[in-house]
Each structure stands twice: as C-alpha cells, then as structure tokens.
Motif scaffolding. Structure first.
Motif, PDB file in Angstrom:
ATOM      1  N   LEU A   3      -1.167  18.317 -28.129  1.00 18.39           N
ATOM      2  CA  LEU A   3      -0.068  18.488 -29.071  1.00 18.39           C
ATOM      3  C   LEU A   3       0.244  17.160 -29.745  1.00 18.39           C
ATOM      4  N   SER A   4       0.497  17.206 -31.041  1.00 23.00           N
ATOM      5  CA  SER A   4       0.840  15.989 -31.771  1.00 23.00           C
ATOM      6  C   SER A   4       2.318  15.677 -31.592  1.00 23.00           C
ATOM      7  N   ALA A   5       2.655  14.389 -31.646  1.00 22.43           N
ATOM      8  CA  ALA A   5       4.040  13.986 -31.406  1.00 22.43           C
ATOM      9  C   ALA A   5       4.358  12.728 -32.184  1.00 22.43           C
ATOM     10  N   ARG A   6       5.621  12.550 -32.472  1.00 21.53           N
ATOM     11  CA  ARG A   6       6.142  11.308 -33.030  1.00 21.53           C
ATOM     12  C   ARG A   6       7.422  10.973 -32.282  1.00 21.53           C
ATOM     13  N   ALA A   7       7.490   9.762 -31.728  1.00 22.76           N
ATOM     14  CA  ALA A   7       8.695   9.287 -31.061  1.00 22.76           C
ATOM     15  C   ALA A   7       9.355   8.218 -31.916  1.00 22.76           C
ATOM     16  N   PHE A   8      10.664   8.231 -31.939  1.00 27.30           N
ATOM     17  CA  PHE A   8      11.437   7.194 -32.620  1.00 27.30           C
ATOM     18  C   PHE A   8      12.204   6.396 -31.579  1.00 27.30           C
ATOM     19  N   GLU A   9      12.163   5.079 -31.717  1.00 27.48           N
ATOM     20  CA  GLU A   9      12.791   4.195 -30.737  1.00 27.48           C
ATOM     21  C   GLU A   9      13.582   3.110 -31.468  1.00 27.48           C
ATOM     22  N   ALA A  10      14.856   2.954 -31.082  1.00 31.93           N
ATOM     23  CA  ALA A  10      15.714   1.970 -31.740  1.00 31.93           C
ATOM     24  C   ALA A  10      15.309   0.538 -31.406  1.00 31.93           C
ATOM     25  N   ALA A  11      14.710   0.333 -30.245  1.00 30.52           N
ATOM     26  CA  ALA A  11      14.312  -1.008 -29.828  1.00 30.52           C
ATOM     27  C   ALA A  11      13.006  -1.422 -30.488  1.00 30.52           C
ATOM     28  N   SER A  12      12.659  -2.692 -30.298  1.00 32.61           N
ATOM     29  CA  SER A  12      11.387  -3.195 -30.830  1.00 32.61           C
ATOM     30  C   SER A  12      10.232  -2.961 -29.867  1.00 32.61           C
TER      31      SER A  12
END
Length: 566
Positions: free
Chosen positions: A36-45
């Motif tokens: 399954l394809s995924a995209r995660a978003f993260e506020a940190a660097s």
C-alpha cells in the motif's frame, strides 16, 4: 525532502499518516509490507516523535530498554545493542534513526510540515489533508500517529516576553547543548520531566530554584549499564516474552505480582517488604504492585504512600523542605504519572538548590530579571518550564478534522474525548488513531501498545480488502458503551482523584475525563481480538455507494462483554 506537489494536483496514496514518531514509522513499515502506498507528514525535521523533541537534561525512558523497543523484526532486535537499563534520549533517538534508515522509511515522510486540516469527502470516499506549507494530499484512509504527549503546554504566565534571560520548555529543547554553568536557574514543574531534569541541572547551575505546585511521589530508577549477556538472555526467550507480555496489565513483564493484602503483614513486615522494593527500584518493582489493591483501596494505597513520605524525610536533611516535598495525604500514589528518578529527593540537600511552594504563593508573572510570586521576586538568568502537555487530545484538536457531512472532531469532543476502543470516533469514517483516548496508551509500554494498535488496524484493512470493502465507521452506540465502560473502570479506582494530565486538569477549560483506559493492556487486547473475530462488532463495514453495509448490527454491543470482565 520530497516535494509531494511538484506535479499537477494533490498527491493521492492509499493511506495518509500524520506523524513520523515511533507509531508513524511502524505504520509505514506495515503498509509497505502490504504493497500500500503512503505519505506521512511530520512537523519535526526528523523522525522520533517524543524523542526528537524532548532533549532536556536527564531525559530517559522509564521502561526497560530491551522491552521499550520494536518487536516486529527479529533481525532488528539482534542488530541493536542497548547500553543502559533505561535508555537516554540521545540513545533512543539514535535507535529510531537507525530503524528509519534500515527500512528506508524516510522516503515516505514529508518533514518540517504540519497538517492543519483533514476533511473527508463523502462522495469521493476519501480524506484530503492540507498542510501549513501548502501541500495537499488525498487517500481513502487516514491514520493519526500524533502521539499522546506531543503538544506542549506553553507557560501561562504573563510577562514572558519581558524576561531578558533564556527560557526553555522541556518539550521544545534546543538541539545544541545548553550550558547552565555559573547561572541562576529556575525550573517550574515537578512532574515526571521536572523530576528527571532537576538533579542534572542542579549539578551544573550556580543556583537552582525549583518552583513546585504539587509535590510528587517518585521512587529510585536504579539505572545501570546493561551487563554482558543481559540483552542476549532476553532475546533468547523473546518468543516466550511476546506471549507473556500480552497477558500483562502494562504491556511489560518483570512485575512481581502482589500475593497478599497490606493488612496481612505486620507493620514491620510491610516496612521490610517496601524497603526491598525501593532498593530494587525501576518500574518492574513498582510500589504500586507491592500489595493487592493499591490502585483501588484507600487503606492499601495509604500504606505505600506513607512509606514514600517516610523515605522523603529520611533522605532530605531539612525537615521543613522534606515536608514540602511530601505529597498531601489525600493524593493517592499512582493517581499522577508515577515517575522513577535518580537522586531526586537527595538533590534538595545541595546548598545550591532551593524549593519554593507556588501553591501557597502562586506565580504571578515573569519580569525582565526573573519570576514574581505572590510573596517574593526571584532573580534568574534562565528559566526551564516543565509544564507538560495538552495530553492525548491536544494535537488532534489542533487539526481541523471533519468527517462525512462536516462532522467536526472538535464538536464531537466538546464534552470530552469519546472513542470506540481509542481507535476510531463515531462519525469519522476511515479515520484511525494510535493510542487514542479510551485505549491503554500512556498506562502501558507505548511501543508494545502502538504495535498492537497498528497490527489491529492492518488486520482490519486486510479484511476489508479481501471482502471488497472500502469504508469503516464506528457505531455511535458501541462508542457510547465503550466510553461508559472506560469511565466505570477508572472510577472504580483511586486514579481519577488527582488533578493530573490524565484527566486534563493541567489545561484551563479542558473537560475533566480520565482519558486512558485503566482496564489493563491484557483485557484490552483480548477484547480487540474478540471484536475482530466477531466480524468487527461495533463497526459498520461497507462498500461505498453500494448500499450494503456489512456489520454485526444484531449482535450484542461490545461494552457488554467488557463490563462483564470488570
């Protein structure tokens, strides 16, 4: 960093993930295993979540390192060697970085990016996320891996902008080393974080003033380097451990279970037994499991609490200071997060440490040169705020989350958080959360708990895919019964009595709800498995647009079984 909107239109993937801490990384791993394809978003660097942000002096885990680790990969377990019984923040962050690199997980993460909205399109049966950097991404499913302690509670004191010295929040610590040598330092807060930081800062600062509102119970960590062969011995019985840990209250083994009630021992026997637990130290020898009934019975709880108060008077030389460090008799031990420490109480024997009671004389404001309480001004060169978090719900509510028909999470939680199993919220289709309110979460080994949550969600997605289904929602009645069951379980104990972040008491205006599930990880995980085996009882599973929901509407609601085990 990948620019996900470099082409035309939003990026579309199978699953969107918010957060790339310990939960987010494991979710990405599991999704990739399924193609399954995924995209995660993260506020940190970078990756790491809590271990990325919380770099304050003395920061370390309070679960034994060999247990506070991913357990999904035998190869990973064999490759990483822990140095201490309770790992420090730098070692934990190196570990998470290693995991991200070993499984090439960073390529699915967009860093330095905060999600501001998540809206569900009922017709398209998909979520659309928007970020503070203008990214737009869509997916059928969204998983909130936002962490339980990830929104710091900013110091509420007026005049902070006037302070001419340096100020720090423990959950927003600089990446560069902070040197307190020769400085007059103040630290506000004596919860778990303050208890870890205070002894370390005291060794460096010219003078440390500790501003305490409510004294806390703590017991020795007895941290030490891991002995040669100790980790290998754990790995040799790892399969046995996997089976055993699912049958524990806190998702960790090594806790000798209580065999008797406190009143079965004489006063001398109780003292000797509690002294033994104190000397052994660490979470596995928690005083809360010294006798039966400590979390629920006032008499048993008082026995243990009085023992800690006695130890404080033994350790702290000044009787007046010792008494100020003693929690009040109406505060049950364990009702606030029970920390473990290294030389916390002994630190107040140092000539350069002063304890200030800000319950008796509250903090009024910051000034250009320090901190003003109701009865004194304290000159300071630097201030550390160990003021905690808007726990468990803060990060979720900072995102504009709206489900089918515009159902807003903020409105659904106006009277406090309500979930089904801590996994989903009624009215928010295809939206999952990891270690959400209503799950064991912060009352368990978080990595074992997040693996359990993630594995359960992945099993549900596998089931739906096999049956040609693409939409899941928690039923309102199942959620209501679960919320009521969780409330009953908590209120049958002494735990909700404290004004703790467990109930949101540290955040002005927050509804008072005991947010973790206190029924135990063992009971909870068994129930999750039973619900899945019963066709995901309490959930509506359907194929979007075909008008044929597949659920267990005629079966008994989930709370009934759970309540029966109470």
């Amino acid at each position: 960093m990948v620019d996900i909107n470099a082409g035309d239109g939003p990026e579309n993937v199978d699953v969107l993930v918010i957060g790339a801490g310990l939960s987010g990384l494991y979710i990405l791993y599991c999704l990739r295993q399924r193609g399954l394809s995924a995209r995660a978003f993260e506020a940190a660097s970078g990756v790491g979540g809590t271990w990325y942000w919380n770099r304050y002096p003395g920061a370390r885990v309070d679960v034994e390192s060999v247990q506070y680790a991913y357990h999904f990969s035998d190869e990973l377990l064999a490759e990483w060697t822990w140095s201490e019984r309770f790992a420090t923040q730098p070692e934990l962050l190196r570990y998470v970085d290693y995991v991200a690199d070993r499984f090439e997980l960073r390529r699915d993460v967009t860093f330095d990016t905060r999600v501001v909205s998540a809206h569900f399109d009922d017709d398209a049966n998909q979520w659309t996320l928007k970020t503070d950097r203008g990214h737009v991404a869509t997916a059928r499913y969204c998983i909130m891996a936002t962490g339980s302690l990830s929104t710091p509670y900013r110091p509420p004191f007026p005049g902070l902008e006037d302070f001419e010295g340096e100020w720090y929040h423990t959950a927003m610590w600089p990446h560069d080393a902070v040197d307190f040598t020769g400085k007059r330092v103040g630290i506000v807060g004596t919860g778990s974080t303050g208890i870890q930081a205070i002894p370390v800062v005291a060794e460096q600062a010219r003078h440390l003033t500790v501003f305490q509102r409510t004294p806390n119970y703590t017991s020795p960590a007895r941290n030490r380097p891991l002995e040669a062969g100790e980790q290998a011995a754990f790995l040799a019985r790892h399969e046995e451990w996997r089976a055993d840990v699912r049958n524990t209250f806190a998702a960790m083994t090594g806790f000798p279970l209580p065999t008797k009630f406190a009143d079965e021992d004489t006063a001398e026997q109780r003292r000797a037994w509690l002294e033994q637990r104190w000397e052994e130290g660490g979470m596995p020898h928690s005083l809360l499991t010294a006798y039966k009934g400590v979390p629920v019975d006032e008499g048993a709880n008082r026995v243990v609490a009085d023992f800690v108060r006695d130890k404080i008077h033994e350790i702290v030389a000044d009787p007046e200071v010792a008494e100020r460090l003693c929690p009040p008799v109406d505060l049950p031990i364990g009702a606030k997060r029970p920390p473990i420490d290294t030389d916390y109480y002994a630190t107040f024997n140092r000539d350069n440490v002063r304890l200030v009671d800000v319950k008796a004389a509250p903090i009024q404001r910051m000034t250009s040169t320090g901190l003003q309480t109701a009865d004194a001004h304290y000159e300071l060169d630097a201030i550390i705020f160990a003021t905690g978090f808007d726990a468990m719900t803060g990060t979720l509510l900072n995102i504009d989350i709206r489900g089918p028909g515009g159902c807003a999470l903020a409105e659904a939680w106006a009277d406090g958080p309500a979930t089904y199993l801590g996994l989903m919220v009624a009215g928010l289709a295809n939206l999952f959360m990891i270690n959400g309110p209503g799950s064991p979460s912060v009352k368990a080994n978080m990595i074992v708990a997040l693996e359990q949550h993630t594995d359960w969600i992945m099993g549900l997605l596998d089931h739906m895919n096999a049956d040609g289904l693409d939409r899941v929602e928690a039923k309102g009645d199942a959620q209501a019964e679960w919320v009521e069951h969780a409330r009953e379980v908590a209120e049958a104990t002494l735990m909700p009595r404290a004004d703790s972040w467990y109930v949101g008491a540290n955040i002005p205006g927050k509804k008072r709800v005991y947010m973790p599930y206190y029924g135990g990880f063992d009971r909870y995980s068994d129930l999750c498995e039973a619900i899945a085996a019963d066709g995901y009882r309490g959930f509506t599973l359907s194929r979007h647009g075909d008008g044929a929901p597949r659920d267990a509407a005629s079966r008994e609601a989930p709370g009934a079984e759970a309540t029966g085990r109470n």
